[in-house]
Design a protein around this motif. Structure first.
Motif, mmCIF file in Angstrom:
data_model
loop_
_atom_site.group_PDB
_atom_site.id
_atom_site.type_symbol
_atom_site.label_atom_id
_atom_site.label_comp_id
_atom_site.label_asym_id
_atom_site.label_seq_id
_atom_site.Cartn_x
_atom_site.Cartn_y
_atom_site.Cartn_z
ATOM 1 N N LEU A 41 0.822 -1.211 0.000
ATOM 2 C CA LEU A 41 0.000 0.000 0.000
ATOM 3 C C LEU A 41 0.855 1.260 0.000
ATOM 4 O O LEU A 41 0.423 2.318 -0.438
ATOM 5 C CB LEU A 41 -0.947 0.009 1.200
ATOM 6 C CG LEU A 41 -2.023 -1.075 1.169
ATOM 7 C CD1 LEU A 41 -2.865 -1.028 2.427
ATOM 8 C CD2 LEU A 41 -2.900 -0.926 -0.067
ATOM 9 N N ARG A 43 3.405 1.524 -1.787
ATOM 10 C CA ARG A 43 4.098 1.441 -3.087
ATOM 11 C C ARG A 43 5.572 1.102 -2.902
ATOM 12 O O ARG A 43 6.449 1.673 -3.553
ATOM 13 C CB ARG A 43 3.960 2.761 -3.855
ATOM 14 C CG ARG A 43 2.503 3.050 -4.161
ATOM 15 C CD ARG A 43 2.278 4.502 -4.456
ATOM 16 N NE ARG A 43 0.866 4.787 -4.299
ATOM 17 C CZ ARG A 43 0.105 5.308 -5.244
ATOM 18 N NH1 ARG A 43 0.606 5.615 -6.388
ATOM 19 N NH2 ARG A 43 -1.169 5.512 -5.029
ATOM 20 N N ALA A 163 -1.554 5.195 12.952
ATOM 21 C CA ALA A 163 -0.539 6.067 12.360
ATOM 22 C C ALA A 163 -0.094 5.537 10.999
ATOM 23 O O ALA A 163 0.145 6.312 10.071
ATOM 24 C CB ALA A 163 0.660 6.189 13.295
ATOM 25 N N ILE A 165 -1.877 3.780 8.884
ATOM 26 C CA ILE A 165 -2.949 4.079 7.924
ATOM 27 C C ILE A 165 -2.879 5.556 7.527
ATOM 28 O O ILE A 165 -2.891 5.898 6.341
ATOM 29 C CB ILE A 165 -4.334 3.791 8.550
ATOM 30 C CG1 ILE A 165 -4.448 2.316 8.931
ATOM 31 C CG2 ILE A 165 -5.457 4.244 7.622
ATOM 32 C CD1 ILE A 165 -4.916 1.405 7.861
ATOM 33 N N ALA A 166 -2.784 6.435 8.525
ATOM 34 C CA ALA A 166 -2.773 7.873 8.242
ATOM 35 C C ALA A 166 -1.556 8.249 7.405
ATOM 36 O O ALA A 166 -1.636 9.078 6.504
ATOM 37 C CB ALA A 166 -2.786 8.664 9.550
ATOM 38 N N CYS A 168 0.024 6.465 5.214
ATOM 39 C CA CYS A 168 -0.162 6.066 3.811
ATOM 40 C C CYS A 168 -1.195 6.958 3.133
ATOM 41 O O CYS A 168 -1.001 7.400 2.009
ATOM 42 C CB CYS A 168 -0.677 4.631 3.714
ATOM 43 S SG CYS A 168 0.413 3.387 4.379
ATOM 44 N N LEU A 169 -2.295 7.203 3.839
ATOM 45 C CA LEU A 169 -3.452 7.836 3.218
ATOM 46 C C LEU A 169 -3.248 9.339 3.051
ATOM 47 O O LEU A 169 -3.527 9.902 2.000
ATOM 48 C CB LEU A 169 -4.670 7.546 4.114
ATOM 49 C CG LEU A 169 -6.028 8.087 3.721
ATOM 50 C CD1 LEU A 169 -6.402 7.617 2.328
ATOM 51 C CD2 LEU A 169 -7.075 7.611 4.728
ATOM 52 N N ASP A 170 -2.794 9.998 4.088
ATOM 53 C CA ASP A 170 -2.727 11.458 4.073
ATOM 54 C C ASP A 170 -1.575 11.922 4.979
ATOM 55 O O ASP A 170 -1.799 12.395 6.086
ATOM 56 C CB ASP A 170 -4.070 12.013 4.570
ATOM 57 C CG ASP A 170 -4.245 13.488 4.209
ATOM 58 O OD1 ASP A 170 -3.253 14.124 3.816
ATOM 59 O OD2 ASP A 170 -5.375 13.987 4.340
ATOM 60 N N ARG A 220 -5.081 -8.037 -2.369
ATOM 61 C CA ARG A 220 -5.572 -6.765 -2.916
ATOM 62 C C ARG A 220 -6.757 -6.979 -3.836
ATOM 63 O O ARG A 220 -7.599 -6.099 -3.997
ATOM 64 C CB ARG A 220 -4.425 -6.072 -3.669
ATOM 65 C CG ARG A 220 -4.721 -4.654 -4.126
ATOM 66 C CD ARG A 220 -4.699 -3.702 -2.945
ATOM 67 N NE ARG A 220 -4.858 -2.302 -3.322
ATOM 68 C CZ ARG A 220 -6.035 -1.685 -3.427
ATOM 69 N NH1 ARG A 220 -7.145 -2.359 -3.242
ATOM 70 N NH2 ARG A 220 -6.103 -0.406 -3.736
ATOM 71 N N GLY A 224 -11.510 -4.479 -0.086
ATOM 72 C CA GLY A 224 -11.215 -3.056 -0.204
ATOM 73 C C GLY A 224 -10.894 -2.402 1.126
ATOM 74 O O GLY A 224 -10.974 -1.193 1.254
ATOM 75 N N GLN A 225 -10.552 -3.213 2.126
ATOM 76 C CA GLN A 225 -10.234 -2.629 3.429
ATOM 77 C C GLN A 225 -8.926 -3.200 3.948
ATOM 78 O O GLN A 225 -8.627 -4.385 3.751
ATOM 79 C CB GLN A 225 -11.333 -2.959 4.421
ATOM 80 C CG GLN A 225 -12.359 -1.874 4.546
ATOM 81 C CD GLN A 225 -13.392 -2.281 5.562
ATOM 82 O OE1 GLN A 225 -14.346 -2.968 5.230
ATOM 83 N NE2 GLN A 225 -13.171 -1.895 6.795
ATOM 84 N N VAL A 226 -8.174 -2.369 4.634
ATOM 85 C CA VAL A 226 -6.835 -2.776 5.025
ATOM 86 C C VAL A 226 -6.867 -3.964 5.995
ATOM 87 O O VAL A 226 -6.116 -4.927 5.832
ATOM 88 C CB VAL A 226 -6.062 -1.609 5.667
ATOM 89 C CG1 VAL A 226 -4.649 -2.035 6.001
ATOM 90 C CG2 VAL A 226 -6.034 -0.426 4.720
#
Lengths: 291, 269
Positions: A41, A43, A163, A165-166, A168-170, A220, A224-226
């Motif tokens: 996730l 990359r 942390a 998740i955050a 990676c996401l934003d 993957r 659709g959820q981690v």
């Protein structure tokens, strides 16, 4: 029914080395597969491969000094992995070079150094052992080590989940609410190194990354959820371990490649039939909903 | 809401020793609704990053009370939209100031999240994947996250980019509601008509401060001409910025602080 028992259960019930192999590899799945999901996730799927090469000189130095002993090889691998991860991350943050390029540079230096060290003492067979591992020869020490790595990894993922998740996401948002942004990246790289080091005893440096990345990539396509992706990846990893060990047992194949190829088959099947794989593309083009 | 203000004291922010915001001084009184306007590369996003603390000042300081709660909405392009997250996962990040790394989300948090989604017009979207949202819906979700953060100081970086007319209207209504609640709101915006219509105060940047005050007095043709015709390229051979040199708007009594500062940066191009 008896034949089924002979093929699937008997090897694990009747042979101690198969039990150990199964236990060690399943423990490894529990921690390496979720780590692989996050690598993917972020990359950084290929970074896992690079890091797997990077731990070689440390493991080789341990091997050179103490022979085939798990503790020195593990400590050496950890040190080399952390040096490469920190070096690559530092160069990419302080200079114009991107992280993939600086990691490539560091791991190539590290790999060459590793091969050189192994050649100083060992025969090609020793090198093969370090590179490809022997899941069928796990001793108590190795099992204990893998168990410890699994515990540390699961604890780390649990504590830093939000942390990670955050980040990676934003990532900018995370930095606005917490000072954890930059450190969590290093904690995560530490977990990657830890799992690769745990994996090289069982599968070797080259294949341990396979157990990390292939189940993650396969997962993957299914969800659709981690969190569910981590669960699916772990299940795929476990299934690959069981099938790989059985193939290895019955057909006298090397265990590491058998496990990874099993995971590879699951990956290809997932591409073909997973709900987020190729079928989703086809159905999208043929039908659409009214609203 | 906190009655304390945000202040810049001879602030220089930048990258690689080149200033992107050059010697900015001034105070944003608590409860302000301030538009930050300027051409690309004029330092708008850089200023927000400096206030957030993502970027450390090269010189000068940003003064804000430690107790001031801050909500920051980065540009949408900073977000990984392919990440497998639901709207719930994205918006619930706004609970971080309250629950932190490990605190469990409680029933009341869930209620607040549902209320925030309803307030931005995304009722029933909680379980949708963020990869299925339109640009406007994603921006609404991000505004819901700001709502959850319940902040004193709200920083929005180009929130109206790639967003349709109706969504802009709804987002502006939310911003005005925050303003009415006496929160301090800073918004980077490009649409001057929108700024004139809704933002009482404007800060016009061209790396250095061009003008700052009531919107009608700032967005004059003369000021805009000044702001839009600055040199965007860095000059690698720009002279070192010396004390007192380019203090277009900084008060002179700040000049001495340069002597105490370890970093040097290039003068404005």
């Amino acid at each position: 029914m008896n034949a089924l028992y002979d093929i699937i259960f008997a090897p694990f019930i009747e042979f101690g080395f198969m039990q150990r192999a199964l236990g060690g590899a399943l423990l490894l799945c529990l921690s390496a597969c979720p780590v692989g999901v996050f690598l993917m996730l972020r990359r950084m799927s290929l970074a896992g491969d690079a890091m797997a090469h990077a731990i070689l000189p440390g493991a080789a130095a341990g091997f050179l000094l103490y022979g085939l002993e798990i503790v020195p090889m593990t400590v050496g691998g950890l040190v080399a992995g952390v040096v490469v991860a920190l070096g690559a991350a530092a160069v990419s943050r302080l200079t114009v070079l991107k992280e993939d390029a600086s990691m490539a540079a560091f791991y190539l230096i590290s790999l060459a150094l590793g091969v050189l060290i192994v050649s100083l003492r060992g025969s090609p067979i020793d090198l093969m052992h370090v590179l490809f591992g022997t899941v069928l020869a796990l001793n108590d020490e190795a099992l204990g080590l893998i168990g410890g790595i699994t515990a540390v990894t699961l604890a780390g993922l649990f504590v830093f989940w939000r942390a990670l998740i955050a980040e990676c996401l934003d990532p900018l948002f995370l930095r606005s609410v917490s000072k954890l942004g930059p450190p969590v990246h290093f904690v995560f790289l530490g977990l990657v190194v830890l799992n690769l080091v745990g994996g090289f005893q069982a599968l070797g440096t080259l294949l341990s990354v396979g157990l990390m990345m292939l189940p993650a990539a396969a997962a993957r396509f299914w969800t659709g959820q981690v969190i569910s992706m981590c669960v699916v990846a772990t299940l795929v990893g476990a299934a690959s371990v069981i099938s790989g060990l059985l193939l290895s047992f019955h057909l006298s194949l090397p265990s590491g490649p058998s496990i990874i190829l099993s995971a590879g088959v699951v990956y290809l099947l997932s591409v073909l039939v997973g709900p987020r794989g190729l079928p989703s593309r086809r159905s999208r083009s043929l039908r659409h909903r009214a609203a | 809401m906190s009655q304390q203000s945000l202040a810049f004291r001879d602030l220089t922010l930048g990258y690689d020793r080149h200033p992107a915001v050059h010697h900015l001084s001034g105070t944003v009184p608590a409860g302000s609704l301030l538009a930050i306007v300027g051409a690309n590369g004029s330092g708008k996003s850089t200023l927000l990053k400096g206030i957030v603390g993502v970027l450390k000042p090269m010189d000068g300081a940003i003064l804000r009370p430690a107790s001031m709660r801050l909500a920051y909405l980065p540009q949408q392009s900073e977000l990984d939209r392919s990440f497998p997250a639901r709207v719930f996962d994205l918006v619930s990040l706004g609970l971080w100031p309250r629950r932190g790394l490990l605190g469990r989300h409680k029933a009341e948090d869930r209620d607040r999240l549902e209320a925030a989604l309803a307030a931005v017009g995304l009722k029933g979207f909680a379980t949708r994947g963020i990869d299925t949202l339109s640009g406007g819906q994603l921006q609404r979700a991000l505004f819901a996250r700001v709502l959850l953060q319940d902040a004193d100081l709200i920083l929005l970086d180009e929130p109206f980019n790639a967003v349709d007319h109706k969504t802009v209207e709804d987002l502006v209504a939310l911003i005005k509601q925050w303003h009415a609640e006496k929160r301090t709101v800073l918004v980077v915006a490009h649409d001057l008509e929108l700024v004139r219509a809704h933002f009482p105060q404007t800060l016009l940047l061209a790396r250095r401060l061009v003008n700052w005050g009531p919107t009608a007095q700032v967005l004059t043709p003369a000021n805009l001409a000044l702001a839009l015709h600055f040199h965007e390229a860095w000059d690698d051979n720009a002279p070192w910025c010396a004390p007192g040199d380019t203090h277009d708007h900084a008060r002179d009594d700040h000049a001495h602080e340069h002597h105490h500062h370890a970093h040097q940066h290039r003068g404005a191009a």
